[in-house]
Design a protein around this motif. Structure first.
Motif, PDB file in Angstrom:
ATOM      1  N   LEU A  70       0.821  -1.215   0.000  1.00  0.00           N
ATOM      2  CA  LEU A  70       0.000   0.000   0.000  1.00  0.00           C
ATOM      3  C   LEU A  70       0.851   1.260   0.000  1.00  0.00           C
ATOM      4  N   GLY A  71       1.955   1.229   0.703  1.00  0.00           N
ATOM      5  CA  GLY A  71       2.810   2.416   0.774  1.00  0.00           C
ATOM      6  C   GLY A  71       3.599   2.666  -0.487  1.00  0.00           C
ATOM      7  N   ARG A  72       3.563   1.721  -1.429  1.00  0.00           N
ATOM      8  CA  ARG A  72       4.340   1.874  -2.667  1.00  0.00           C
ATOM      9  C   ARG A  72       3.459   2.166  -3.871  1.00  0.00           C
ATOM     10  N   LEU A  73       2.213   2.541  -3.639  1.00  0.00           N
ATOM     11  CA  LEU A  73       1.296   2.824  -4.739  1.00  0.00           C
ATOM     12  C   LEU A  73       1.445   4.272  -5.198  1.00  0.00           C
ATOM     13  N   GLY A  74       2.631   4.602  -5.664  1.00  0.00           N
ATOM     14  CA  GLY A  74       2.885   5.981  -6.054  1.00  0.00           C
ATOM     15  C   GLY A  74       2.110   6.424  -7.278  1.00  0.00           C
ATOM     16  N   SER A  75       1.684   5.484  -8.125  1.00  0.00           N
ATOM     17  CA  SER A  75       0.955   5.838  -9.338  1.00  0.00           C
ATOM     18  C   SER A  75      -0.533   6.051  -9.097  1.00  0.00           C
ATOM     19  N   VAL A  76      -0.994   5.790  -7.875  1.00  0.00           N
ATOM     20  CA  VAL A  76      -2.420   5.920  -7.552  1.00  0.00           C
ATOM     21  C   VAL A  76      -2.723   7.371  -7.202  1.00  0.00           C
ATOM     22  N   VAL A  77      -3.676   7.956  -7.914  1.00  0.00           N
ATOM     23  CA  VAL A  77      -4.013   9.361  -7.671  1.00  0.00           C
ATOM     24  C   VAL A  77      -5.166   9.512  -6.691  1.00  0.00           C
ATOM     25  N   SER A  78      -5.970   8.450  -6.508  1.00  0.00           N
ATOM     26  CA  SER A  78      -7.117   8.538  -5.620  1.00  0.00           C
ATOM     27  C   SER A  78      -7.354   7.178  -4.998  1.00  0.00           C
ATOM     28  N   ALA A  79      -7.823   7.160  -3.745  1.00  0.00           N
ATOM     29  CA  ALA A  79      -8.057   5.899  -3.054  1.00  0.00           C
ATOM     30  C   ALA A  79      -9.347   5.975  -2.260  1.00  0.00           C
ATOM     31  N   ILE A  80     -10.051   4.848  -2.194  1.00  0.00           N
ATOM     32  CA  ILE A  80     -11.252   4.690  -1.376  1.00  0.00           C
ATOM     33  C   ILE A  80     -10.935   3.633  -0.325  1.00  0.00           C
ATOM     34  N   VAL A  81     -11.130   3.984   0.935  1.00  0.00           N
ATOM     35  CA  VAL A  81     -10.900   3.050   2.035  1.00  0.00           C
ATOM     36  C   VAL A  81     -12.235   2.719   2.667  1.00  0.00           C
ATOM     37  N   CYS A  82     -12.639   1.447   2.621  1.00  0.00           N
ATOM     38  CA  CYS A  82     -13.904   0.985   3.188  1.00  0.00           C
ATOM     39  C   CYS A  82     -13.584   0.131   4.410  1.00  0.00           C
TER      40      CYS A  82
END
Length: 381
Positions: free
Chosen positions: A312-324
């Motif tokens: 999870l800490g290496r998802l540098g390419s992710v611009v948006s995240a949803i945490v459920c």
């Protein structure tokens, strides 16, 4: 096998006549007793033979993903059964029962008027899935009456037709489409929609578009410089679902699963690729194929907490995240593992106020996501 009332009478009468023939020395009663018992036995044998040679195949009228039909919870599903008479004898009227697994609907029965030797017949049955998960039709059984109406034989002619029942996909506010253009800037990143493109500068050559001149580099070098853009990449979003401490098939749990699936679906429709974490399972979804795999993944999802993936800490390419997550504390713990540059939105089960069961909330009324889920602001940490 079950004897009918007539079959029981014939059996008792046959036994009585045979006993009387020996007990009272009346040999004339013996053939009559044997005849009655023989009729019952013949009826049972023919009924077993007919049932053993009756075949069935099932086809759930739903979209298939990896060869598995996928239905949606709360939506009627048509299951087609094709029966084939493989005997050289005609079959009289008989009953067919389609027995579903728990949560897939009610048992369906149909009276078949009869079948010719080698003939086939197709019947349709509607089921209403009331539970998310891997489900389907458990068995198809035939109930065939023997000749003379002396017995009925129940035979399982088909077993286990699996169907994946996915969570409902609901409407949520779509993110900004990945294809909506925004003005170029002189920053080191060219922004388009919610994605970014790297670029480098080079000297101007005749024929270059003057709108691509990079003035900051021109001023620094004293030479006319233009911006050379890299190819645009599809933006990534991440959805993390965690149900630690929640109970399977209860209303808050299923609303949380539906919320994760609905937001994932919204990002896919907006042109994003989505990295979906369902417990310990990871899926990378894209386009229409991703929408199909999303439904199968939610059907297979088992409620419970899992260790958070280290990546999870290496998802540098992710611009948006949803945490459920079940509550705000768990959502904050998961969000804290994501890169600081990721825009995070939290959806928690404790926002679901109604304690009512699934049967009431999901099918008696609309299964609506809590209002804060569609109105909450995105936070950037």
């Amino acid at each position: 096998m079950r004897l009918t009332t007539a079959g029981i009478v014939f059996t008792l009468a046959g036994i009585t006549l045979c006993v009387a023939a020996y007990r009272f020395s009346l040999p004339g009663l013996l053939p009559a007793g044997i005849l009655l018992l023989g009729l019952v036995l013949l009826s049972v044998v023919l009924a077993f033979f007919s049932g053993a040679r009756l075949a069935a195949s099932l086809d759930a009228r739903a979209r298939r993903v990896d060869g598995i039909p996928v239905a949606e919870l709360g939506t009627p599903l048509d299951v087609r059964a094709t029966l084939t008479n493989r005997t050289p004898l005609s079959l009289g009227a008989f009953d067919v029962e389609l027995e579903p697994q728990e949560g897939f609907g009610e048992t369906r029965g149909l009276r078949v008027p009869g079948m010719a030797p080698g003939g086939t017949i197709t019947i349709d049955a509607d089921f209403l899935p009331t539970r998310r998960g891997m489900s389907g039709v458990q068995a198809v059984r035939s109930v065939i009456d023997g000749p003379f109406g002396l017995c009925s034989v129940t035979k399982t002619i088909h077993r286990e037709h699996p169907v994946a029942v996915s969570t409902p996909i609901q409407h949520v506010g779509l993110p900004v489409s990945a294809g909506i253009a925004r003005p170029m800037s002189d920053s080191p990143q060219v922004v388009r929609g919610d994605t970014s493109r790297d670029f480098h500068t080079r000297e101007y050559v005749p024929g270059d578009d003057l709108r691509h001149i990079h003035w900051a580099s021109t001023a620094r070098t004293g030479e006319l410089m233009v911006r050379q853009e890299a190819e645009e990449e599809t933006p990534f979003a991440a959805v993390v679902l965690d149900t630690a401490g929640l109970t399977a098939h209860e209303h808050p749990t299923e609303v949380l699963v539906s919320g994760a699936a609905s937001t994932t679906h919204a990002y896919l429709r907006a042109g994003y690729d989505v990295i979906l974490y369902l417990g310990g399972h990871r899926e990378v979804l894209s386009g229409r194929r991703g929408e199909d795999r999303l439904r199968l993944a939610t059907a297979r999802y088992e409620v419970g907490g899992r260790e958070l993936p280290a990546e999870l800490g290496r998802l540098g390419s992710v611009v948006s995240a949803i945490v459920c997550a079940p509550d705000g504390a768990r959502a904050d713990e998961i969000a804290g593992r994501l890169p600081r540059t990721t825009s995070v939105r939290r959806l928690t089960a404790d926002q679901v106020e109604s304690p009512a069961g699934l049967d009431c909330e999901l099918f008696g009324h609309d299964l609506a996501l809590p209002a804060p889920w569609t109105r909450s602001r995105r936070s950037r940490r």
